[in-house]
Design an enzyme around this catalytic site. Sequence first.
Site, PDB file in Angstrom:
ATOM      1  CD  GLU A 115      -2.959  -0.904   2.387  1.00  0.00           C
ATOM      2  OE1 GLU A 115      -4.181  -0.943   2.183  1.00  0.00           O
ATOM      3  OE2 GLU A 115      -2.441  -0.767   3.519  1.00  0.00           O
ATOM      4  N   GLY A 116       0.345   2.298  -0.601  1.00  0.00           N
ATOM      5  CA  GLY A 116       1.062   3.559  -0.641  1.00  0.00           C
ATOM      6  C   GLY A 116       0.094   4.700  -0.823  1.00  0.00           C
TER       7      GLY A 116
ATOM      8  CG  ASP B 218       9.509   4.187 -12.145  1.00  0.00           C
ATOM      9  OD1 ASP B 218      10.352   4.798 -11.453  1.00  0.00           O
ATOM     10  OD2 ASP B 218       8.374   3.891 -11.736  1.00  0.00           O
TER      11      ASP B 218
ATOM     12  CE  LYS C  64       1.270   0.277  -9.222  1.00  0.00           C
ATOM     13  NZ  LYS C  64       2.598   0.444  -9.867  1.00  0.00           N
TER      14      LYS C  64
ATOM     15  N   GLY D  56      -0.306   6.531  -3.436  1.00  0.00           N
ATOM     16  CA  GLY D  56      -0.930   6.553  -4.759  1.00  0.00           C
ATOM     17  C   GLY D  56      -1.820   5.379  -5.050  1.00  0.00           C
TER      18      GLY D  56
END
Length: 508
Positions: A229-230, A349, A250, A232
């Site tokens: 979890e984050g 990334d 996601k 965003g």
Amino acid sequence: MASLFRPPESAKCNPNSPRLKLPLLRNNQVDENNIYLTSNGSSTTAYSSHTPEPLTSSTSTLFSQTRLHPSDSSMTLNTMKKRPAPPSLPSLSINSQSKCKTLPELVPIADVSDGKHDLGLKQRVIAENELSGNSDLTPSSMASPFSHTNTSSPYLRNDLSNSVGSDFSNLISAYEQSSSPIKSSSQPKSSSESYIDLNSVRDVDQLDENGWKYANLKDRIETLGILGEGAGGSVSKCKLKNGSKIFALKVINTLNTDPEYQKQIFRELQFNRSFQSEYIVRYYGMFTDDENSSIYIAMEYMGGRSLDAIYKNLLERGGRISEKVLGKIAEAVLRGLSYLHEKKVIHRDIKPQNILLNENGQVKLCDFGVSGEAVNSLATTFTGTSFYMAPERIQGQPYSVTSDVWSLGLTILEVANGKFPCSSEKMAANIAPFELLMWILTFTPELKDEPESNIIWSPSFKSFIDYCLKKDSRERPSPRQMINHPWIKGQMKKNVNMEKFVRKCWKD
């Protein structure tokens, strides 16, 4: 072509057809229906006072092949006076509506009882068939349709299916099909049809593009656990309720996201669906949830978790990732980047969170949310803010696939040291993002040994890090060139049980 209008011998007239009793045309008399007679010697020709309306494009093509005389359409009164009159022919009564789905009615305008007309018609048909090569016609099979012995016209539209030969019936069928509205096969399916199609699908990798557009797909997904979890979004372990294949879902929050950026994500993810590589995480599909302002991305489930989670978990247990394992990880990442390079894609990334391992120890790249640049033309866009960016990207200069090599070098250096390569952990935790990015432009990367922890790195490994972290992008090798580095070549020869390594990492 006259044979198309000739009734077969076995055809029987429909007794329910109207019986036409028209007055005979004799002695150049004009009847009450305004039928004009033009005399030329002993021959008489009948003309209808009603001028046929122009044929539509469909009917003109159909009946252009069925006229008994090639010059009938161009006859005028003046030309008819200069030649013997042919036997009378049925006029075409045509519906002028271009969208009519049925053929026009064919109605004879007169019933001629004179035997000379019958004989003339037979001779004319025989002559035309000899010219066209139809020599198998016999006089007995060509009884005049205008004979007084048959007062019921075989050319009425109501009796067409009973009295006309199979060839003409085929023409009728073709005409009706071409005149009918075209039913598009690409009409969208109803929700019930989509529901049935989705029920027939057992696993996520069997869903097609239409299946991912199904409105209630979110309700058919069963969540088995939370992987991360984050701010965003989050990543969950899921499966379809009627399936067995595990996948990672996601969720990205798009509440304050630029719509153009969302469109870019859609395009890139759809393009990435075609990627087939053992070094790239498979992408299954995506759907949106407008009510929650979220994008759901379904990907291959990697049970070994991310490189970031692995090395931090080992640190908590007092361990490190060995150089042999780092060699296998670096090789897999370079092969994945080479594959993307062949597809004209820059990842942009690369970081420990986007390098994943499955239960078998396979290493794969994931998260192409900001990838998808053509390599032939150097990219000039500045997307996102990352501590793993190459110097040319931080400065806003054009960059290429070698910027991913920089990010890989910084990632391997962080995992080997057990921390981000900054002067101190306190500085890395408190430094402002802009100052940290400026530090990246000026720092000299170094892989240091740790004798107190009995950690000694090989010179070839240190050389690999140095080449990856060349500040001048022109001196930095490409992923394919880095695969030929002596350290990578040496690690290829070593046997490493990556499956065992993953099990030990997450062993209770």
